[in-house]
Design an enzyme around this catalytic site. Structure first.
Site, PDB file in Angstrom:
ATOM      1  N   ASP A 186       0.870  -1.242   0.349  1.00  0.00           N
ATOM      2  CA  ASP A 186      -0.461  -0.029   0.120  1.00  0.00           C
ATOM      3  C   ASP A 186       1.042   1.306  -0.216  1.00  0.00           C
ATOM      4  O   ASP A 186       1.913   1.341   0.006  1.00  0.00           O
ATOM      5  CB  ASP A 186      -0.852  -0.225   1.248  1.00  0.00           C
ATOM      6  CG  ASP A 186      -2.119   0.312   0.343  1.00  0.00           C
ATOM      7  OD1 ASP A 186      -2.349   1.583   0.156  1.00  0.00           O
ATOM      8  OD2 ASP A 186      -2.588   0.237   1.509  1.00  0.00           O
ATOM      9  N   ASP A 252     -10.340   3.546  -3.791  1.00  0.00           N
ATOM     10  CA  ASP A 252     -10.337   2.614  -3.671  1.00  0.00           C
ATOM     11  C   ASP A 252     -12.503   2.185  -4.087  1.00  0.00           C
ATOM     12  O   ASP A 252     -12.853   3.087  -3.829  1.00  0.00           O
ATOM     13  CB  ASP A 252     -10.755   2.544  -1.500  1.00  0.00           C
ATOM     14  CG  ASP A 252      -9.239   1.664  -1.084  1.00  0.00           C
ATOM     15  OD1 ASP A 252      -9.000   2.533  -0.193  1.00  0.00           O
ATOM     16  OD2 ASP A 252      -8.122   1.893  -1.766  1.00  0.00           O
TER      17      ASP A 252
END
Length: 561
Positions: A186, A252
């Site tokens: 990430d 997302d």
């Protein structure tokens, strides 16, 4: 607490209701790259027009087709556990998903303890993983599946657990020793202050390259997934081919149609950057997580058409038969997993009615008719528009119903609101199309949409070539399209006189949007017979482009690539 100087705190929504506060240096918006690729018309001689090649893929030999698997985050968030992972792996083994091609069982954030051990190693949370990660990976492997894990390129993960910054090789060695097959890394809590004067993209290249090299040094084959699409300034598709096997292109995803549609819109134009070993990732599938069955089917169709990774984010232990029937549709999966590795491209987009085409390795073409709107609609295209030619009839296989029909050229279906119909088109021959910058050879500049506007009527100009989204064109079915196929090169108001301005407009298959790419380097309007011309043979940035009588001048010489 207050963010560090030059940064601010952002709240990154996670879709089970929890919100995680992340401190990150997020700079202002940058233009997202919207590129497109499509199919080329054989009857047009284009020996001088060569499409620009995609950057070479990471040389680890992995992910030659888009990865398929499961990730716990969308359905469970931080509530990951050893029991959940084992139960899901067993469910995939028994419910047909493994047999359909799903391989990876991936855990996301929150799997570790809040601090490293005395030796600097990551430690699995003993309450969540009492037997440790290696034992869980071993169980997954015993079922014939593969195991994936999560980390972060920064000092801490998005949920605040130890990140890999400064520990890249140590963590890679640990993951390899545990039997990890897939790493998702990430992009939270990045110490941008340690890289003075560098852009987010430059820092991303540095940090993700460190992880790539660390994984390679372990000697274990580990698929590398970059998850930094929510930082729009990084634009990984423009550089990450040699660094990772897949990269996030979007924010997302959430389990609703609007979010899915937004991610589709971002990802659909990035086809030139995808291929075996290197994939655009519009985020995980939300099948069974809250959308309707029609919307779920549309998402699965679109992700397969875009050669996207098929990483399901739902509850597979208690998945419904409807969810499983979508996830295990082998005809649709075959499109996603086609070894040619081409991402489907936009053929047309008008009023929320989209047509996408994806060439397949056996010469077939996959076609998706997608209805973004809230009302049922008939959506149509032609065999020629999707790259098929040379046959008196074509065979259409509906990949969701299994029905087979023939057509002399028209491809049409009634598509429900928020739905998609997906065909496999066989017969005739399949052509390919060039994509890239349209170079004004005489000026050594590129055909450019001023200011990256998408407003209808914007007159085109020439500008210094910069690989921008507003300079990336695709030739398909006689049209030159930009912005992922949503806008077309257009002769103003169907005019055919010398001096007619050339503009962008919504693609409508009008005669004033049809162009011929000629072997002598000219581009002529099919309606007018006039040449695409740099006004007055100018060479300065901002010189407008128009139609003019063909005269062999250098200001009428163009090339694509």
């Amino acid at each position: 607490m207050n963010p560090a100087p030059g940064s601010y705190s952002i709240s990154r929504s996670r879709f089970f209701g929890q919100r995680l506060n992340v401190s990150a240096n997020i700079i202002g918006r940058s233009t997202r790259t919207w590129l497109a690729a499509a199919l080329f018309l054989l009857l047009i001689p284009v020996t001088v027009l060569v499409p620009a090649p995609r950057a070479s893929a990471l040389g680890n030999g992995l992910a030659r087709t888009p990865p398929m698997g499961w990730n716990d985050w969308n359905a469970y968030g931080c509530n990951v556990s050893e029991q959940l992972v084992k139960q899901t792996a067993l469910a995939m083994h028994n419910n047909g998903m493994q047999a359909a091609g799903y391989q990876y069982v991936n855990i996301d954030d929150c799997w570790m303890s809040s601090a490293r051990d005395a030796g600097g190693n990551l430690v699995a949370d003993p309450a969540k993983f009492p037997d440790g990660i290696a034992a869980v990976a071993g169980y997954v492997h015993s079922l014939g599946l593969k195991f994936g894990i999560y980390e972060d390129a920064g000092t801490a993960t998005c949920a605040g657990y130890p990140g890999s910054y400064g520990h890249e090789q140590q963590d890679a060695n640990l993951f390899a020793s545990w039997g990890v097959d897939y790493l998702k890394e990430d992009w939270c809590n990045i110490p941008f202050g340690s890289f003075p004067g560098q852009s987010h993209q430059q820092v991303a290249k540095t940090l993700y390259s460190r992880t790539r090299d660390a994984l390679a040094a372990t000697g274990r084959p580990i698929v590398f997934s970059m998850c930094n699409g929510w930082d729009a300034s990084v634009q990984p598709w423009t550089w990450a081919g040699p660094v990772a096997n897949l990269w996030r292109t979007t924010t997302d995803i959430q389990p609703n149609f609007s979010s899915m549609l937004s991610n589709f819109h971002v990802n659909r134009g990035l086809a030139p950057y995808a291929g075996p070993g290197a994939w655009n990732d519009p985020d995980m599938l939300e099948i069974g997580n809250g959308m309707s069955a029609t919307e779920d089917q549309a998402e699965f169709s679109l992700w397969a058409e875009m050669a996207a990774p098929l990483i399901e984010g739902g509850n597979l232990v208690n998945a419904s038969s409807s969810t499983l029937s979508i996830l295990t549709n082998r005809a649709v999966i075959a499109v996603d997993q086609d070894p040619l590795g081409r991402q489907g491209t936009q053929v047309s987009a008008s009023g929320g009615h989209d047509v996408l085409a994806k060439p397949l390795s056996n010469g077939d073409v996959s076609v998706v008719l997608f209805n973004e709107t809230g009302s049922a609609a008939t959506i149509s295209t032609t065999a020629g528009a999707v790259g098929k030619s040379g046959a008196s009839s074509y065979t259409l296989t509906n990949l969701w119903t299994g029905s087979v029909s023939t057509t002399t050229g028209t491809i049409t279906a009634s598509v429900p609101a928020h739905g998609a119909v997906m065909f496999r088109v066989a017969g005739g021959s399949t052509t390919t199309n060039p994509t890239g910058a349209v170079h004004a050879n005489g000026a050594s500049k590129c055909l450019d949409v001023p200011g990256s506007t998408q407003a209808n009527g914007a007159q085109l100009q020439i500008w210094t070539c910069n690989s921008g989204v507003n300079q990336t064109w695709t030739y398909s079915a006689g049209q030159l399209t930009v912005y992922g196929g949503t806008k077309c090169l257009d002769a103003y108001n169907n005019q055919t006189a010398p001096g007619t301005k050339v503009e962008i407009w919504d693609c409508n298959q009008g005669a004033n949007q049809q162009w011929l790419l000629n072997a002598d380097g000219t581009i002529t309007g099919a309606q007018s017979g006039l040449c695409l011309d740099v006004t007055g043979a100018g060479t300065a940035n901002g010189t407008p482009v128009e139609l003019w009588t063909c005269n062999g001048g250098s200001n009428q010489q163009w090339s694509i690539g």
